[in-house]
Design a protein around this motif. Sequence first.
Motif, mmCIF file in Angstrom:
data_model
loop_
_atom_site.group_PDB
_atom_site.id
_atom_site.type_symbol
_atom_site.label_atom_id
_atom_site.label_comp_id
_atom_site.label_asym_id
_atom_site.label_seq_id
_atom_site.Cartn_x
_atom_site.Cartn_y
_atom_site.Cartn_z
ATOM 1 N N TYR A 1 0.818 -1.227 0.000
ATOM 2 C CA TYR A 1 0.000 0.000 0.000
ATOM 3 C C TYR A 1 0.852 1.278 0.000
ATOM 4 C CZ TYR A 1 -3.712 -3.318 0.843
ATOM 5 O OH TYR A 1 -4.584 -4.376 0.710
ATOM 6 N N ILE A 2 2.144 1.166 0.164
ATOM 7 C CA ILE A 2 3.160 2.225 0.057
ATOM 8 C C ILE A 2 3.043 3.321 1.123
ATOM 9 C CG2 ILE A 2 4.174 4.013 -1.435
ATOM 10 C CD1 ILE A 2 3.533 2.312 -3.853
ATOM 11 N N GLY A 3 1.881 3.943 1.276
ATOM 12 C CA GLY A 3 1.736 5.024 2.266
ATOM 13 C C GLY A 3 0.664 5.981 1.805
ATOM 14 N N GLY A 4 0.513 7.129 2.491
ATOM 15 C CA GLY A 4 -0.428 8.172 2.077
ATOM 16 C C GLY A 4 -1.811 7.627 1.780
ATOM 17 N N ARG A 5 -2.324 7.939 0.578
ATOM 18 C CA ARG A 5 -3.684 7.516 0.242
ATOM 19 C C ARG A 5 -3.807 5.994 0.124
ATOM 20 N NH1 ARG A 5 -5.612 6.921 -5.287
ATOM 21 N NH2 ARG A 5 -7.506 8.007 -4.711
ATOM 22 N N GLY A 6 -2.680 5.307 -0.117
ATOM 23 C CA GLY A 6 -2.710 3.835 -0.165
ATOM 24 C C GLY A 6 -3.036 3.269 1.206
ATOM 25 N N PHE A 7 -2.321 3.752 2.231
ATOM 26 C CA PHE A 7 -2.629 3.326 3.603
ATOM 27 C C PHE A 7 -4.067 3.738 3.945
ATOM 28 C CE2 PHE A 7 1.791 3.163 5.874
ATOM 29 C CZ PHE A 7 2.212 2.222 4.976
ATOM 30 N N GLY A 8 -4.407 4.971 3.585
ATOM 31 C CA GLY A 8 -5.728 5.488 3.956
ATOM 32 C C GLY A 8 -6.851 4.673 3.355
ATOM 33 N N ALA A 9 -6.740 4.337 2.062
ATOM 34 C CA ALA A 9 -7.809 3.590 1.390
ATOM 35 C C ALA A 9 -7.985 2.214 2.020
ATOM 36 C CB ALA A 9 -7.492 3.467 -0.100
ATOM 37 N N LYS A 10 -6.867 1.542 2.274
ATOM 38 C CA LYS A 10 -6.948 0.196 2.869
ATOM 39 C C LYS A 10 -7.557 0.262 4.285
ATOM 40 C CE LYS A 10 -5.831 -4.008 4.331
ATOM 41 N NZ LYS A 10 -6.875 -5.032 4.308
ATOM 42 N N LEU A 11 -7.120 1.214 5.079
ATOM 43 C CA LEU A 11 -7.623 1.290 6.457
ATOM 44 C C LEU A 11 -9.091 1.723 6.476
ATOM 45 C CD1 LEU A 11 -4.377 2.835 7.929
ATOM 46 C CD2 LEU A 11 -5.329 0.608 8.586
ATOM 47 N N LEU A 12 -9.481 2.597 5.556
ATOM 48 C CA LEU A 12 -10.902 2.961 5.463
ATOM 49 C C LEU A 12 -11.727 1.727 5.080
ATOM 50 C CD1 LEU A 12 -13.221 5.074 5.355
ATOM 51 C CD2 LEU A 12 -12.609 5.496 2.972
ATOM 52 N N TYR A 13 -11.215 0.982 4.117
ATOM 53 C CA TYR A 13 -11.895 -0.238 3.667
ATOM 54 C C TYR A 13 -12.105 -1.202 4.848
ATOM 55 C CZ TYR A 13 -12.638 -4.410 0.729
ATOM 56 O OH TYR A 13 -13.158 -5.543 0.144
ATOM 57 N N ASP A 14 -11.078 -1.330 5.673
ATOM 58 C CA ASP A 14 -11.173 -2.235 6.835
ATOM 59 C C ASP A 14 -12.192 -1.752 7.864
ATOM 60 O OD1 ASP A 14 -9.268 -3.791 5.670
ATOM 61 O OD2 ASP A 14 -7.627 -3.228 7.004
ATOM 62 N N HIS A 15 -12.440 -0.436 7.893
ATOM 63 C CA HIS A 15 -13.371 0.115 8.895
ATOM 64 C C HIS A 15 -14.801 0.243 8.359
ATOM 65 C CE1 HIS A 15 -9.737 1.336 11.097
ATOM 66 N NE2 HIS A 15 -10.512 1.537 12.135
ATOM 67 N N LEU A 16 -15.003 0.007 7.060
ATOM 68 C CA LEU A 16 -16.294 0.354 6.439
ATOM 69 C C LEU A 16 -17.518 -0.196 7.160
ATOM 70 C CD1 LEU A 16 -15.973 0.196 2.558
ATOM 71 C CD2 LEU A 16 -16.432 2.182 3.999
ATOM 72 N N ASP A 17 -17.434 -1.449 7.571
ATOM 73 C CA ASP A 17 -18.617 -2.087 8.178
ATOM 74 C C ASP A 17 -19.103 -1.367 9.422
ATOM 75 O OD1 ASP A 17 -18.587 -3.890 6.243
ATOM 76 O OD2 ASP A 17 -17.705 -5.538 7.413
ATOM 77 N N GLN A 18 -18.181 -0.706 10.122
ATOM 78 C CA GLN A 18 -18.575 -0.065 11.384
ATOM 79 C C GLN A 18 -19.080 1.375 11.188
ATOM 80 O OE1 GLN A 18 -14.724 0.038 13.444
ATOM 81 N NE2 GLN A 18 -14.755 2.282 13.242
#
Length: 626
Positions: free
Chosen positions: A51-68
């Motif tokens: 995911y490299i960093g920046g928006r890559g980290f952000g997109a993945k972590l947002l995706y992981d939180h979506l259900d909540q």
Amino acid sequence: MSKKASKRSSATRKSASRKLKGGYHFKLLAVDLTTGRVKQQPIGEDFALKYIGGRGFGAKLLYDHLDQIKEPLDPSNVIIIAPGPLTGAFLPASTKTSFVSLSPLTGIYGDSSMGGNWGVELRQAGYDGVVITGRAKELSYLWIDDDDVRVVPAPRLAGKGSLEAAGMIKGDLGDDDVKIATIGPAGENLVRFASVNCDWSRNSGRAGMGAVMGSKNLKAIVVRGSKDIPVADIERLRRATEASLVELASHHLFKFWQEQGLMSVIDYVNSAGVLPTRNFSDGVFAGAERINGFVMEQQYKIGDAACFACPMSCSNICLVKDGRYRGTVTEGPEYETACMYGSNLGVDDFSAILRANQLCDELGIDTISSGSLIGAMIEACESELLTAEDVDGLRLAWGNHEAILALAAKIAHREGIGDTLANGSRAVIERWPQLEPLVLQVKGMEQSAYDGRATLSMALAYGTCDIGASHNRAWTVAKELELGATWGLEEKADIVIYHQTVRPLFDMLGVCRLPWIELGFDESHYPEYYAAITGAETTLEELLAKSRAIYDLTRIISCGKGISRKDDYAPRRLFELPIQSGPWAGRKIDRAEYDALLDLYYDKRGWDRDGIPPAEVAAQFKDAVA
Ligand code: SF4
């Protein structure tokens, strides 16, 4: 071998087999504002590589939180703030930090990047990103001082402007060097395009990241760091940096760029016939010569400013010496603000643009979204679709900067009609359906300051941009105007996808894209930087493939919120109202041609003709963070 020695040898093997020898602290900071709990969350090497960093980290972590997440302004939403592995590494323009969240403006994936020094300081505090959930009991700021992390109640900051609040915090701490990202009253009032401000005039402006902070009672994030940023090979980095500085400085436009920065773009865009004029009803502005870079330089500029380690120093400090706005001093404007509060509103008084720049920084609102909505309201009044009574008695007319500034303030404070405008384009259309043809938006986000009617690829860029009608994923205007005379749909689809891949890569690495765009700095430098900093050898193609995967991921997030082909059209005005004058007079976008281009675009992305990525693509994002 003793147990201890065996443990040591396995740790040595593990570190020898690591690809990443720098670039990361392998640590996120997770903060739950509801409980006040703070923890350091490890990240794994595979996560960092992928995911490299920046928006890559952000997109993945947002995706992981979506259900909540219940909805964007609910405390359950998450905001991820992440620099990249190159941020703060003394490379040219190595300054950017991404803010990522479910956008209150669009309801889908949203992000916005910010320059300045804040992200560099976060890296020096020892973190690769901050993940914030919950809602503080009262207005507070987050204090990050290396490992000392606390939520500090700060009710006395309520209603304060972004810059004023930052000054008060610095005074309280007795530290003028601490780095602060703040919101203004607009963020506290949940204006859906509220921005986050740092270092005077560096903003995370789009997609409403300031409103997400406001919904969390988070006035500011204050950072002080004292750690080294990990670099795998300092000597290699030094060589690459020195060569890059020489290359940038030798560009024939380097000095001009330092003098005018993005303000230099106004003349080019006006002569190309794509300058937003009176709510995009035209592409040429008769008053452009009164609001361009030369006027700024000769009459208002008093100094330069730059983000961390940037030789381009594109920012201008301006002072109004006389007249109605005498005493206004601000860092800026850059191109978008000068247009959206200038030509787009029929304003040819540069001092009024400077006042708007200062006001929007202090209030904490995005100048593109607010300028666009004010343009639609002026056109509605001028064409008698609305009356003065509808707009709280304001005398909204082209060029009337006093009424324009008053409306901007009403938006930030949600006063009268400002309350409707504060909810963005969709709310305006819902209240006044007759205004729909006048409101330039995609997916709920107001269009940036380039007319898309002269170039079909720019119309597609707006239509398919993952955060809404923003230019920051693909700005293809100049390329198509200069090289595109013989282009077919194939070339147009390709250039949009390439831009949507390389520009987000800059956000992932944590660098500013302007050296590449404005001075033709070759993107092949970036794998060398990445290798010097992280120790991982890579190619540009590999980096671009990772960026392209993130575009799939952000699309998957938004498709889960109902996005599909129906949402991928450029603003209505581009199809319906021809440009009135200039080189493109009579030009608008042909819907059948746009549809054919959109089909091709989906085919090339591997999405179906409704714009949905195949189910198996999502599976690759189910991996673990640590
Ligand atoms: S080019 Fe301008 S915006 Fe980009 S890093 Fe340099 S000073 Fe900042």
